[in-house]
Scaffold this motif. Structure first.
Motif, short mmCIF file in Angstrom:
data_model
loop_
_atom_site.label_atom_id
_atom_site.label_comp_id
_atom_site.label_asym_id
_atom_site.label_seq_id
_atom_site.Cartn_x
_atom_site.Cartn_y
_atom_site.Cartn_z
N GLU A 127 0.83 -1.21 0.00
CA GLU A 127 0.00 0.00 0.00
C GLU A 127 0.86 1.26 0.00
O GLU A 127 0.54 2.25 -0.66
N LYS A 128 1.96 1.23 0.76
CA LYS A 128 2.86 2.38 0.80
C LYS A 128 3.49 2.64 -0.57
O LYS A 128 3.60 3.78 -1.02
N ALA A 129 3.86 1.54 -1.25
CA ALA A 129 4.45 1.68 -2.59
C ALA A 129 3.44 2.27 -3.56
O ALA A 129 3.77 3.12 -4.39
N GLU A 130 2.18 1.81 -3.45
CA GLU A 130 1.14 2.35 -4.33
C GLU A 130 0.91 3.83 -4.05
O GLU A 130 0.73 4.63 -4.97
N ARG A 131 0.90 4.21 -2.78
CA ARG A 131 0.69 5.61 -2.42
C ARG A 131 1.84 6.49 -2.93
O ARG A 131 1.62 7.59 -3.45
N MET A 132 3.06 6.00 -2.79
CA MET A 132 4.20 6.77 -3.28
C MET A 132 4.17 6.90 -4.79
O MET A 132 4.52 7.95 -5.35
N ALA A 133 3.75 5.83 -5.47
CA ALA A 133 3.65 5.90 -6.93
C ALA A 133 2.60 6.92 -7.35
O ALA A 133 2.79 7.67 -8.31
N HIS A 134 1.48 6.95 -6.61
CA HIS A 134 0.43 7.94 -6.91
C HIS A 134 0.93 9.37 -6.68
O HIS A 134 0.67 10.28 -7.48
N GLU A 135 1.66 9.57 -5.58
CA GLU A 135 2.19 10.90 -5.30
C GLU A 135 3.18 11.34 -6.37
O GLU A 135 3.22 12.51 -6.76
N GLU A 136 3.99 10.42 -6.85
CA GLU A 136 4.94 10.75 -7.91
C GLU A 136 4.23 11.13 -9.20
O GLU A 136 4.65 12.05 -9.92
N GLU A 137 3.13 10.43 -9.47
CA GLU A 137 2.36 10.75 -10.67
C GLU A 137 1.73 12.14 -10.56
O GLU A 137 1.69 12.89 -11.53
N VAL A 138 1.27 12.47 -9.36
CA VAL A 138 0.71 13.81 -9.14
C VAL A 138 1.79 14.88 -9.30
O VAL A 138 1.55 15.94 -9.88
N ARG A 139 3.01 14.60 -8.79
CA ARG A 139 4.09 15.58 -8.92
C ARG A 139 4.43 15.86 -10.38
O ARG A 139 4.81 16.97 -10.75
N LYS A 140 4.32 14.83 -11.21
CA LYS A 140 4.62 15.02 -12.63
C LYS A 140 3.59 15.90 -13.31
O LYS A 140 3.90 16.63 -14.24
N LYS A 141 2.34 15.82 -12.84
CA LYS A 141 1.27 16.58 -13.49
C LYS A 141 1.19 18.02 -12.97
O LYS A 141 0.80 18.92 -13.70
N PHE A 142 1.55 18.26 -11.72
CA PHE A 142 1.40 19.58 -11.11
C PHE A 142 2.74 20.05 -10.56
O PHE A 142 3.55 19.24 -10.10
N ARG A 143 2.89 21.39 -10.59
CA ARG A 143 4.13 21.97 -10.08
C ARG A 143 3.97 22.35 -8.61
O ARG A 143 2.87 22.69 -8.17
N PRO A 144 5.05 22.34 -7.87
CA PRO A 144 4.99 22.70 -6.45
C PRO A 144 4.52 24.14 -6.27
O PRO A 144 4.74 24.99 -7.13
N ILE A 145 3.90 24.40 -5.13
CA ILE A 145 3.39 25.74 -4.85
C ILE A 145 4.50 26.77 -4.81
O ILE A 145 4.32 27.92 -5.23
#
Length: 495
Positions: free
Chosen positions: A148-166
């Motif tokens: 589950e942790k690996a899946e969550r980290m993968a999802h967060e990485e995908e979000v980082r690719k789509k959106f830029r940091p504040i």
């Protein structure tokens, strides 16, 4: 009857005895029922096994020695020693003598129990679910958490690719936070660029082009005057570059439009003389077109400028445009200017120049365009009370403008009548308007002009057909009917 697992051994014995007695008493009726019928109980049996020993209760057994039973929604046979999860339904099949268990029915028949979900997760992780110890279960749960942790980290990485940091967004917005400039500041920069000796010809033209956009606004034109931009533009009319003359005249005309303060400063700065020089000399047509535009803006509603225009021979300069080749596009503009100046001086029968001839008064009353600005006596009284001496002074200035006599003296009657041969209906309309106001002064000249009579006859025939076609199309008061009325009015005046 269903009971829950987890009750005491004594209660289990009593329940089993009651079930056996009930089975003997109802044997006959049971034989007539469905063979699969069986009474259920919710408890693990403490019946002695074949050796005569009482089985060990689940609570007393070592968890690691118990074989876990995974119930489903179907009845399954329990093997000796299997641990039944809490909450499961358990029954004794009286036909086979086997204990059976299954999952309890869900309220909606669709939702899975936590145990079933856990088993499916374990199955996905390729764990042998038939028999495992608590240590193995702990390892499986740890593995599940890691997954589950690996899946969550993968999802967060995908979000980082789509959106830029504040933080990155904040930095970019700071870079885009360009200072907003006022019109005054923009015009100041444009004037500096136009006046700079380091600016190229294209840069100066671009500055004038942008200035024309801003000085259309009355307040901006006043600021343009206070910054010294007006005088720079007037001096630009003397430039040796035709393109600079053209755009300087364009800016000047835009700043003069309906702006009395700028009009006064422009005529005192010598703009009128420079515009007349451009119109009187050999210049590209584009330059003369913009110069005529600036001249019109200066003369309209400014009787003092009209007086100076006549004194400087402005009518002769405009008359010369009709002799030059390639200036046909300017002829209609000149006719429009002369018509506007005449109508401006005598706007309606209720506010006429008392020195105007009676014939001119009749012409103005019979000519619809001149009556379009008619004001009621109450409106005139209100306007006069608001402006006071200023209005009276302006009326006196208009009386000193001898425009119509100068037109007659310079034979503008013939010049205008010849323009009826123009093919455009809009140009003819403007010529007919000017003929109507000149009729009071040029009637005798027009009566002997056969070319004019022939031109009016042709126009009447043409517009009769066009007006009839308009009426057939349902337009009773169309454009061509108005033109036909103008032609008929002039013909009647000549008769």
């Amino acid at each position: 009857m269903s009971h829950r697992a987890g009750r005491s051994p004594t209660a289990a014995k009593v329940s089993l005895l009651v079930l056996l007695v009930s089975a003997v008493c109802s044997r006959t009726s049971l034989s007539e029922r469905v063979p699969e019928f069986a009474l259920t109980k919710i408890e693990e049996s403490d019946i002695k096994d074949d050796s005569g020993k009482e089985p060990i209760a689940d609570d007393d057994a070592d968890p690691e020695d118990l074989e876990v039973f995974y119930p489903t929604h179907q009845w399954q046979t329990l093997r000796p020693g299997q641990a039944v999860p809490a909450g499961s339904h358990v029954r004794l099949n009286l036909q086979t003598g086997d204990r059976e268990a299954r999952l309890p029915d869900s309220e909606n028949g669709k939702s899975d129990t936590r145990e079933e979900k856990r088993r499916r997760r374990l199955d996905k992780m390729d764990i042998d679910s038939n028999s495992f110890t608590s240590q193995e279960l702990k390892k499986a749960l740890a593995k599940m958490k890691e997954s589950e942790k690996a899946e969550r980290m993968a999802h967060e990485e995908e979000v980082r690719k789509k959106f830029r940091p504040i933080q990155q967004l904040k930095e970019e917005f700071e870079k885009l936070n360009v200072k907003m400039e006022t019109d005054y500041e923009i015009m100041d920069k444009l004037i500096s660029k136009f006046n700079s000796s380091a600016s190229t010809l294209d840069e100066k033209v671009a500055a004038l082009y942008d200035l024309e956009y801003y000085v259309h606004q009355v307040d901006n034109a006043k600021d343009f005057l206070s910054m010294g931009g007006l005088q720079l533009v007037i001096e630009g009319l003397n430039s040796t570059e035709p393109v600079l003359k053209e755009h300087a005249a364009f800016v000047l005309g835009a700043a003069l439009s309906s702006n009395p303060k700028v009009q006064v400063e422009a005529i005192e700065g010598g703009a009128l003389q420079k515009l007349l020089v451009i119109l009187a000399t050999e210049q590209p047509q584009a330059v003369k077109k913009k110069a005529l535009f600036a001249l019109c803006s200066m003369l309209r509603h400014f009787p003092y400028a009209q007086q100076q225009f006549l004194k400087l021979g402005g009518l002769q300069v405009l008359r010369g445009l009709f002799r030059q080749k390639g200036t046909e596009a300017l002829h209609v503009r000149v006719v429009t200017l002369l018509y506007d100046l005449i109508v401006e001086k005598v706007p309606s029968p209720c506010h006429q120049d008392p020195q105007a001839p009676r014939a001119f008064s009749r012409a103005t009353t019979s000519w619809p365009p001149l009556c379009s600005h008619r004001r009621s006596p109450s409106e005139m009284l209100l306007e006069d009370s608001q402006h006071g001496d200023q209005t009276e002074e302006k009326i006196q200035q208009y009386r000193q403008v001898k425009l119509v006599p100068a037109l007659v003296e310079q034979d503008w009657c013939v010049v205008v009548s010849k323009l009826l041969a123009l093919p455009e209906h809009d140009a003819r309309e403007k010529v007919l308007q000017l003929l109507g106001v000149l009729m009071a002064f040029c009637r005798e000249r027009y009566r002997g002009d056969r070319a004019l009579s022939a031109a009016l006859g042709l126009l009447r025939s043409e517009y009769e057909e066009l007006a009839a076609e308009e009426q057939r199309d349902g337009d009773k008061d169309g454009y061509f009917k108005e033109l036909l009325g103008s032609v008929n009015t002039i013909i009647q005046e000549l008769g």
